[in-house]
Design a protein around this motif. Structure first.
Motif, PDB file in Angstrom:
ATOM      1  N   LEU A   1       0.663  -1.306   0.065  1.00 17.85           N
ATOM      2  CA  LEU A   1       0.150  -0.012  -0.087  1.00 17.85           C
ATOM      3  C   LEU A   1       0.787   1.448   0.066  1.00 17.85           C
ATOM      4  O   LEU A   1       1.593   1.357   0.751  1.00 17.85           O
ATOM      5  N   ALA A   2       0.682   2.333  -0.622  1.00 15.98           N
ATOM      6  CA  ALA A   2       1.240   3.538  -0.835  1.00 15.98           C
ATOM      7  C   ALA A   2      -0.154   4.772  -0.590  1.00 15.98           C
ATOM      8  O   ALA A   2      -0.907   4.548  -1.082  1.00 15.98           O
ATOM      9  N   ALA A   3       0.278   5.585   0.393  1.00 14.26           N
ATOM     10  CA  ALA A   3      -0.576   6.615   0.674  1.00 14.26           C
ATOM     11  C   ALA A   3      -0.176   7.911   0.830  1.00 14.26           C
ATOM     12  O   ALA A   3       1.064   8.039   1.152  1.00 14.26           O
ATOM     13  N   THR A   4      -0.856   8.835   0.492  1.00  9.76           N
ATOM     14  CA  THR A   4      -0.650  10.308   0.834  1.00  9.76           C
ATOM     15  C   THR A   4      -1.617  10.623   1.681  1.00  9.76           C
ATOM     16  O   THR A   4      -2.804  10.867   1.663  1.00  9.76           O
ATOM     17  N   LEU A   5      -1.239  11.325   2.984  1.00 11.87           N
ATOM     18  CA  LEU A   5      -1.969  11.572   4.050  1.00 11.87           C
ATOM     19  C   LEU A   5      -2.051  13.162   3.738  1.00 11.87           C
ATOM     20  O   LEU A   5      -1.212  14.066   3.389  1.00 11.87           O
ATOM     21  N   PRO A   6      -3.210  13.756   4.241  1.00 10.53           N
ATOM     22  CA  PRO A   6      -3.300  15.319   4.412  1.00 10.53           C
ATOM     23  C   PRO A   6      -2.083  15.956   4.901  1.00 10.53           C
ATOM     24  O   PRO A   6      -1.222  15.431   6.131  1.00 10.53           O
ATOM     25  N   ALA A   7      -1.857  17.012   4.548  1.00 13.12           N
ATOM     26  CA  ALA A   7      -0.516  17.944   5.394  1.00 13.12           C
ATOM     27  C   ALA A   7      -1.054  17.947   6.652  1.00 13.12           C
ATOM     28  O   ALA A   7      -2.138  18.188   7.129  1.00 13.12           O
ATOM     29  N   GLU A   8      -0.087  18.311   7.545  1.00 11.19           N
ATOM     30  CA  GLU A   8      -0.362  18.503   8.937  1.00 11.19           C
ATOM     31  C   GLU A   8      -0.686  20.027   9.155  1.00 11.19           C
ATOM     32  O   GLU A   8      -0.161  20.891   8.304  1.00 11.19           O
ATOM     33  N   PRO A   9      -1.594  20.235  10.156  1.00  7.14           N
ATOM     34  CA  PRO A   9      -2.065  19.187  10.902  1.00  7.14           C
ATOM     35  C   PRO A   9      -3.046  18.377  10.347  1.00  7.14           C
ATOM     36  O   PRO A   9      -4.297  18.745   9.921  1.00  7.14           O
TER      37      PRO A   9
ATOM     38  N   ASN B   1       3.175   2.799   3.145  1.00  5.62           N
ATOM     39  CA  ASN B   1       4.462   3.586   2.633  1.00  5.62           C
ATOM     40  C   ASN B   1       3.903   4.811   2.020  1.00  5.62           C
ATOM     41  O   ASN B   1       2.789   5.064   1.619  1.00  5.62           O
ATOM     42  N   ARG B   2       4.805   5.836   1.936  1.00  2.06           N
ATOM     43  CA  ARG B   2       4.626   7.123   1.611  1.00  2.06           C
ATOM     44  C   ARG B   2       4.551   7.281  -0.060  1.00  2.06           C
ATOM     45  O   ARG B   2       5.313   6.610  -0.640  1.00  2.06           O
ATOM     46  N   THR B   3       3.568   7.728  -0.554  1.00  2.00           N
ATOM     47  CA  THR B   3       3.494   7.754  -2.171  1.00  2.00           C
ATOM     48  C   THR B   3       4.770   8.359  -2.684  1.00  2.00           C
ATOM     49  O   THR B   3       5.386   7.819  -3.858  1.00  2.00           O
ATOM     50  N   ASP B   4       5.476   9.530  -2.324  1.00  2.00           N
ATOM     51  CA  ASP B   4       6.456   9.900  -2.515  1.00  2.00           C
ATOM     52  C   ASP B   4       7.479   9.042  -2.862  1.00  2.00           C
ATOM     53  O   ASP B   4       8.272   8.774  -3.828  1.00  2.00           O
ATOM     54  N   ASP B   5       7.708   8.135  -1.483  1.00  2.00           N
ATOM     55  CA  ASP B   5       8.692   7.147  -1.611  1.00  2.00           C
ATOM     56  C   ASP B   5       8.558   6.057  -2.642  1.00  2.00           C
ATOM     57  O   ASP B   5       9.543   5.642  -3.079  1.00  2.00           O
ATOM     58  N   ALA B   6       7.281   6.014  -2.589  1.00  2.00           N
ATOM     59  CA  ALA B   6       7.024   4.610  -3.699  1.00  2.00           C
ATOM     60  C   ALA B   6       7.302   4.839  -5.041  1.00  2.00           C
ATOM     61  O   ALA B   6       7.971   4.239  -5.849  1.00  2.00           O
ATOM     62  N   PHE B   7       6.924   6.125  -5.526  1.00  2.00           N
ATOM     63  CA  PHE B   7       7.198   6.763  -6.785  1.00  2.00           C
ATOM     64  C   PHE B   7       8.702   6.887  -6.847  1.00  2.00           C
ATOM     65  O   PHE B   7       9.461   6.181  -8.099  1.00  2.00           O
ATOM     66  N   LEU B   8       9.544   7.064  -6.086  1.00  2.00           N
ATOM     67  CA  LEU B   8      11.203   7.253  -6.293  1.00  2.00           C
ATOM     68  C   LEU B   8      11.680   5.834  -6.448  1.00  2.00           C
ATOM     69  O   LEU B   8      12.646   5.625  -7.010  1.00  2.00           O
TER      70      LEU B   8
ATOM     71  N   ALA C   1      -3.364   8.912  -6.923  1.00  2.00           N
ATOM     72  CA  ALA C   1      -2.698  10.051  -6.553  1.00  2.00           C
ATOM     73  C   ALA C   1      -2.289  10.979  -7.907  1.00  2.00           C
ATOM     74  O   ALA C   1      -1.772  10.354  -8.943  1.00  2.00           O
ATOM     75  N   ASN C   2      -2.994  12.150  -7.839  1.00  2.00           N
ATOM     76  CA  ASN C   2      -2.757  13.164  -9.053  1.00  2.00           C
ATOM     77  C   ASN C   2      -1.602  13.890  -8.762  1.00  2.00           C
ATOM     78  O   ASN C   2      -1.023  14.199  -7.682  1.00  2.00           O
ATOM     79  N   PHE C   3      -1.073  14.255  -9.866  1.00  2.00           N
ATOM     80  CA  PHE C   3       0.087  15.117  -9.889  1.00  2.00           C
ATOM     81  C   PHE C   3      -0.567  16.555 -10.016  1.00  2.00           C
ATOM     82  O   PHE C   3      -0.373  17.571 -10.836  1.00  2.00           O
ATOM     83  N   LEU C   4      -1.213  16.944  -8.891  1.00  2.00           N
ATOM     84  CA  LEU C   4      -1.810  18.287  -8.589  1.00  2.00           C
ATOM     85  C   LEU C   4      -1.476  18.778  -7.166  1.00  2.00           C
ATOM     86  O   LEU C   4      -0.857  18.284  -6.404  1.00  2.00           O
ATOM     87  N   LYS C   5      -1.480  20.173  -7.031  1.00  2.00           N
ATOM     88  CA  LYS C   5      -1.038  20.861  -5.940  1.00  2.00           C
ATOM     89  C   LYS C   5      -2.042  20.346  -4.543  1.00  2.00           C
ATOM     90  O   LYS C   5      -1.472  20.323  -3.535  1.00  2.00           O
ATOM     91  N   TYR C   6      -3.380  20.299  -4.995  1.00  2.00           N
ATOM     92  CA  TYR C   6      -4.151  19.927  -3.591  1.00  2.00           C
ATOM     93  C   TYR C   6      -4.268  18.516  -3.364  1.00  2.00           C
ATOM     94  O   TYR C   6      -4.871  18.158  -2.400  1.00  2.00           O
ATOM     95  N   TRP C   7      -3.277  17.657  -4.088  1.00  2.00           N
ATOM     96  CA  TRP C   7      -3.249  16.235  -3.293  1.00  2.00           C
ATOM     97  C   TRP C   7      -2.517  16.345  -2.065  1.00  2.00           C
ATOM     98  O   TRP C   7      -2.653  15.376  -1.180  1.00  2.00           O
ATOM     99  N   ARG C   8      -1.800  17.536  -1.376  1.00  2.00           N
ATOM    100  CA  ARG C   8      -1.337  17.425  -0.247  1.00  2.00           C
ATOM    101  C   ARG C   8      -2.517  17.617   0.764  1.00  2.00           C
ATOM    102  O   ARG C   8      -2.006  17.542   1.954  1.00  2.00           O
TER     103      ARG C   8
ATOM    104  N   GLU D   1      -4.996  10.119  -0.830  1.00  2.00           N
ATOM    105  CA  GLU D   1      -4.544   9.320  -2.061  1.00  2.00           C
ATOM    106  C   GLU D   1      -3.953   7.929  -1.669  1.00  2.00           C
ATOM    107  O   GLU D   1      -3.119   7.928  -0.806  1.00  2.00           O
ATOM    108  N   ILE D   2      -4.740   7.047  -2.097  1.00  2.00           N
ATOM    109  CA  ILE D   2      -4.210   5.661  -1.799  1.00  2.00           C
ATOM    110  C   ILE D   2      -3.910   4.783  -3.262  1.00  2.00           C
ATOM    111  O   ILE D   2      -4.812   5.012  -4.214  1.00  2.00           O
ATOM    112  N   GLY D   3      -3.050   4.018  -3.283  1.00  2.00           N
ATOM    113  CA  GLY D   3      -2.911   3.248  -4.468  1.00  2.00           C
ATOM    114  C   GLY D   3      -2.144   1.978  -4.066  1.00  2.00           C
ATOM    115  O   GLY D   3      -1.802   1.752  -2.730  1.00  2.00           O
ATOM    116  N   VAL D   4      -1.687   1.047  -4.866  1.00  2.00           N
ATOM    117  CA  VAL D   4      -0.941  -0.078  -4.537  1.00  2.00           C
ATOM    118  C   VAL D   4       0.088  -0.358  -5.429  1.00  2.00           C
ATOM    119  O   VAL D   4       0.178   0.155  -6.556  1.00  2.00           O
TER     120      VAL D   4
END
Length: 275
Positions: free
Chosen positions: A105-113, A131-138, A235-242, A246-249
């Motif tokens: 699983l790879a996920a992007t969580l909302p920005a803090e808080p 896993n973090r989406t950024d790390d999964a992509f890299l 996960a979209n390559f957009l600003k508001y994704w933060r 966003e969830i993927g495998v």
């Protein structure tokens, strides 16, 4: 010494029964009190009895066990502790190979808080498997050798830079960005055109007009390394994704190979973009 060709044939023939067969060989190599059937009931009980009996039948076909009116009995020439150890090792290797191809699983969580970000670490140990989406992509980009493909149906300025950074992080010979409706994102592409050229990134626009007044295009978000590893998700390559979850495998093996097959077909019909 055990014949390696016999072991290879036996492991392939046992398939999903390999672990049960290893246990049977291990026990029967030291069993002196009657049939394997009695050993199964005495040593494992009814919960595993069915699977073990199927494994015993399979071992009979390879003459590791013999069957008579009283049940299965070990063939003393083949049913040895050495064979048991070999089968247990083969089963461990098989399990490891299966584990390596299981989706993660790879996920992007909302920005803090973030309420979700605060809750997950307290909800259970399983949060460490996210896993973090950024790390999964890299990681996917770094694993590519021949080609890295990013399919991004939506782009803005920040997202375009992110997509380019993923592509350029890869040692792959071929780097591909698949977009939709190039005129709508041209301004963002132009801003990073130098980086795209430096990375020799190919761009394809999958947005085909139909004679019925609609368009054939895509909504999938994909990062694909060769035909071996891929991210498929939201996960979209957009600003508001933060600010959204966003969830993927991340998939490997046959799923990645099938996805590569589909992406290769898309590249045949998508329009190459000169930038």
């Amino acid at each position: 010494m055990i014949d390696s060709r016999f072991v290879d044939t036996l492991v392939l023939g046992l398939g999903d029964r390999l672990a049960d067969a290893a246990d049977i060989v291990h026990q029967t190599a030291m069993w002196t009190h009657g049939s394997v059937d009695r050993m199964i009931e005495a040593g494992y009980g009814k919960s595993r009895a069915t699977g073990l009996r199927l494994a015993a039948d399979a071992l009979c076909r390879f003459k590791v066990l013999e069957r008579d009116q009283s049940g299965w009995r070990p063939n003393p020439l083949a049913c040895t502790p050495e064979l048991a150890s070999t089968l247990h090792g083969a089963d461990a290797g098989r399990r490891m190979a299966i584990r390596e191809t299981l989706p993660t699983l790879a996920a992007t969580l909302p920005a803090e808080p973030s309420a979700l970000g605060r809750l997950l670490p307290t909800a259970g140990l399983r949060h460490v498997l996210v896993n973090r989406t950024d790390d999964a992509f890299l990681d996917i980009a770094a694993s590519a050798q021949l080609s890295i493909t990013v399919m991004a149906p939506y782009l803005n300025e920040e997202g375009t830079k992110w997509a380019v950074s993923v592509l350029r992080a890869s040692p792959a010979e071929r780097k591909i960005l698949v977009i939709r409706e190039y005129p709508k994102v041209k301004v963002h592409i132009d801003m990073v055109s130098d980086d795209l050229r430096a990375g020799r990134v190919e761009i394809f626009d999958y947005h085909l007009a139909s004679n019925r007044g609609w368009y054939e295009t895509f909504h999938a978000k994909v990062v694909l390394a060769d035909d071996t590893t891929a991210y498929i998700g939201s996960a979209n390559f957009l600003k508001y994704w933060r600010h959204s979850v966003e969830i993927g495998v991340v998939v490997k093996g046959d799923v990645a190979r099938t996805l590569h097959f589909v992406v290769a077909a898309i590249l045949q019909i998508a329009a190459p973009i000169a930038y």
